[in-house]
Design a protein around this motif. Structure first.
Motif, short mmCIF file in Angstrom:
data_model
loop_
_atom_site.label_atom_id
_atom_site.label_comp_id
_atom_site.label_asym_id
_atom_site.label_seq_id
_atom_site.Cartn_x
_atom_site.Cartn_y
_atom_site.Cartn_z
N ILE A 202 9.24 1.10 -4.05
CA ILE A 202 9.68 2.14 -3.11
C ILE A 202 10.11 1.51 -1.79
O ILE A 202 11.13 1.90 -1.19
CB ILE A 202 8.56 3.18 -2.87
CG1 ILE A 202 8.13 3.83 -4.18
CG2 ILE A 202 9.02 4.24 -1.87
CD1 ILE A 202 9.22 4.57 -4.91
N ALA A 203 9.33 0.53 -1.33
CA ALA A 203 9.66 -0.16 -0.08
C ALA A 203 11.01 -0.87 -0.19
O ALA A 203 11.81 -0.88 0.76
CB ALA A 203 8.57 -1.17 0.26
N LYS A 204 11.29 -1.44 -1.36
CA LYS A 204 12.58 -2.11 -1.58
C LYS A 204 13.70 -1.07 -1.62
O LYS A 204 14.80 -1.31 -1.09
CB LYS A 204 12.53 -2.88 -2.90
CG LYS A 204 13.71 -3.82 -3.11
CD LYS A 204 13.68 -4.96 -2.08
CE LYS A 204 14.83 -5.93 -2.31
NZ LYS A 204 14.85 -7.00 -1.28
N HIS A 205 13.38 0.09 -2.18
CA HIS A 205 14.38 1.16 -2.30
C HIS A 205 14.82 1.66 -0.92
O HIS A 205 16.01 1.97 -0.72
CB HIS A 205 13.79 2.30 -3.12
CG HIS A 205 14.66 3.52 -3.20
ND1 HIS A 205 15.84 3.56 -3.94
CD2 HIS A 205 14.54 4.76 -2.62
CE1 HIS A 205 16.39 4.75 -3.80
NE2 HIS A 205 15.63 5.49 -3.02
N ILE B 167 2.46 0.52 3.96
CA ILE B 167 2.48 1.22 2.68
C ILE B 167 1.05 1.40 2.19
O ILE B 167 0.34 0.42 1.98
CB ILE B 167 3.28 0.44 1.62
CG1 ILE B 167 4.65 0.04 2.17
CG2 ILE B 167 3.42 1.24 0.34
CD1 ILE B 167 5.38 -0.95 1.27
N ASN B 168 0.65 2.63 2.02
CA ASN B 168 -0.67 2.91 1.46
C ASN B 168 -0.50 3.41 0.03
O ASN B 168 0.31 4.31 -0.22
CB ASN B 168 -1.40 3.96 2.29
CG ASN B 168 -1.85 3.40 3.62
OD1 ASN B 168 -1.10 3.37 4.58
ND2 ASN B 168 -3.09 2.94 3.67
N VAL B 169 -1.24 2.83 -0.89
CA VAL B 169 -1.12 3.19 -2.30
C VAL B 169 -2.49 3.49 -2.89
O VAL B 169 -3.51 2.98 -2.42
CB VAL B 169 -0.44 2.07 -3.11
CG1 VAL B 169 0.95 1.77 -2.57
CG2 VAL B 169 -1.29 0.80 -3.12
N ASP B 170 -2.50 4.31 -3.93
CA ASP B 170 -3.75 4.59 -4.64
C ASP B 170 -3.44 5.13 -6.02
O ASP B 170 -2.30 5.55 -6.30
CB ASP B 170 -4.60 5.61 -3.86
CG ASP B 170 -6.07 5.55 -4.26
OD1 ASP B 170 -6.45 4.62 -4.99
OD2 ASP B 170 -6.84 6.43 -3.83
N ALA B 171 -4.44 5.10 -6.88
CA ALA B 171 -4.30 5.61 -8.24
C ALA B 171 -5.44 6.57 -8.53
O ALA B 171 -6.57 6.38 -8.07
CB ALA B 171 -4.30 4.46 -9.25
N ALA B 172 -5.16 7.64 -9.27
CA ALA B 172 -6.17 8.59 -9.73
C ALA B 172 -6.08 8.65 -11.25
O ALA B 172 -4.99 8.60 -11.82
CB ALA B 172 -5.94 9.96 -9.11
N ILE B 173 -7.24 8.76 -11.90
CA ILE B 173 -7.28 8.65 -13.36
C ILE B 173 -7.69 9.97 -14.01
O ILE B 173 -8.59 10.65 -13.53
CB ILE B 173 -8.28 7.55 -13.79
CG1 ILE B 173 -8.02 6.24 -13.02
CG2 ILE B 173 -8.21 7.32 -15.29
CD1 ILE B 173 -6.66 5.65 -13.23
#
Length: 314
Positions: A219-222, A165-171
């Motif tokens: 999401i992974a749990k979903h 799982i790759n995650v990131d945030a943009a502001i």
């Protein structure tokens, strides 16, 4: 030439006739006569100071390059070096260039300090300087190559029976919102699920990055994944989740919640990666900001997401 910068700069100055020899000082009316201060002969050019002067000849006599220099008709330093390159090897030409530098240094020692050094010691100094420079340069190149090998070339798939799982945030500070991006892939590099989400920005990037990790776990749990590897390019988030550091701010409550979610899986790893290996998650986070929507896709994906998969390199 593979030589220290100080020698290359010196050779450049010599080739441009920028050294303070008597002839140049006389032209500027600094000296009364353009005579060599060491041998008393007319000092017409830099070649005399570096090769023909009695002081310089003492040094060249102990080197094999003396024969080559005597056979050169020109006295222009740049032409001398170019002529030598046609006659001898590159390594030998570099030694001659370094000898020019040493001859000039030895000349200044005599002029300003009255100190004469043994020519054999000076010749040995040349070899030592050049060889040490090449040794350090070779080691630096080796260290650089080894370091490059350690840097991940791009996103790498997880082991069999695992998903990554790759995650990131943009502001968007102006609108006080954050976009979150999540992409899940298996060992065969197939896309398992993709998600974007818009959330409120609480003033700290760390807060948004932790929220991205938390949502990635949701999401992974979903999609019912047992073994997962979570990746983020934000080091502080990884350190907080892995308990390598702690915070006394309210973000610690979110970290505790993330760690609680991690216990719901059979096996979980959380690790840091470079931005270049997290490009799709970053693009998804920006897509969330641009579209303002929250969505989860599994199995089939809209055209804009498929286009993103093909256009982003990891």
């Amino acid at each position: 030439m593979s030589l220290p910068k100080k020698i290359k700069i010196f050779i450049w100055r010599a080739a441009k006739n920028l050294l303070p020899i008597a002839a140049n000082l006389w032209k500027r009316k600094i000296l009364a006569q353009p005579l060599c201060q060491l041998c008393g002969n007319a000092l017409k050019n830099i070649f005399h100071a570096l090769v023909e002067c009695r002081s310089a000849r003492r040094i060249w006599k102990v080197t094999e390059a003396a024969v080559e220099l005597r056979s050169i008709a020109t006295q222009d330093i740049l032409s001398v070096i170019q002529d030598l390159e046609r006659r001898i090897s590159k390594a030998d030409t570099e030694m001659v260039a370094a000898m020019f530098w040493v001859a000039w240094s030895a000349r200044n020692q005599v002029l300003f300090k009255g100190k004469r050094e043994d020519p054999r010691i000076l010749a040995a100094k040349v070899e030592a300087v050049v060889e040490e420079f090449k040794r350090v340069k070779a080691q630096t190149r080796k260290d650089f190559d080894e370091q490059k090998e350690k840097i991940p070339r791009g996103w790498s798939p997880p082991p069999l029976d695992w998903c990554k799982i790759n995650v990131d945030a943009a502001i968007n500070v102006k609108n006080q919102c954050a976009g979150l991006g999540v992409v899940i892939r298996d060992a065969r590099e197939n896309f398992v699920a993709v998600a974007i989400k818009v959330t409120k920005f609480h003033g700290e990037v760390t807060h948004a990055e932790v929220e991205a990790v938390s949502w990635g776990l949701s999401i992974a749990k979903h999609v019912e994944l047992p073994n997962i590897i979570m990746e983020s390019d934000f080091q502080e988030t990884i350190d907080l989740v892995n308990s390598k550091k702690s915070s006394r701010t309210e973000i610690q409550w979110e970290i505790t919640e993330v760690q609680s979610k991690m216990k719901e899986f059979n096996a979980v790893k959380v690790q840091h990666i470079s931005r270049s290996c997290n490009a799709i998650a970053h693009s998804l986070a920006k897509t969330a900001l641009e579209s303002g929507e929250t969505a989860i896709w599994k199995g089939s994906y809209p055209y804009k997401i498929m286009y993103l998969f093909n256009s982003v390199n990891e």
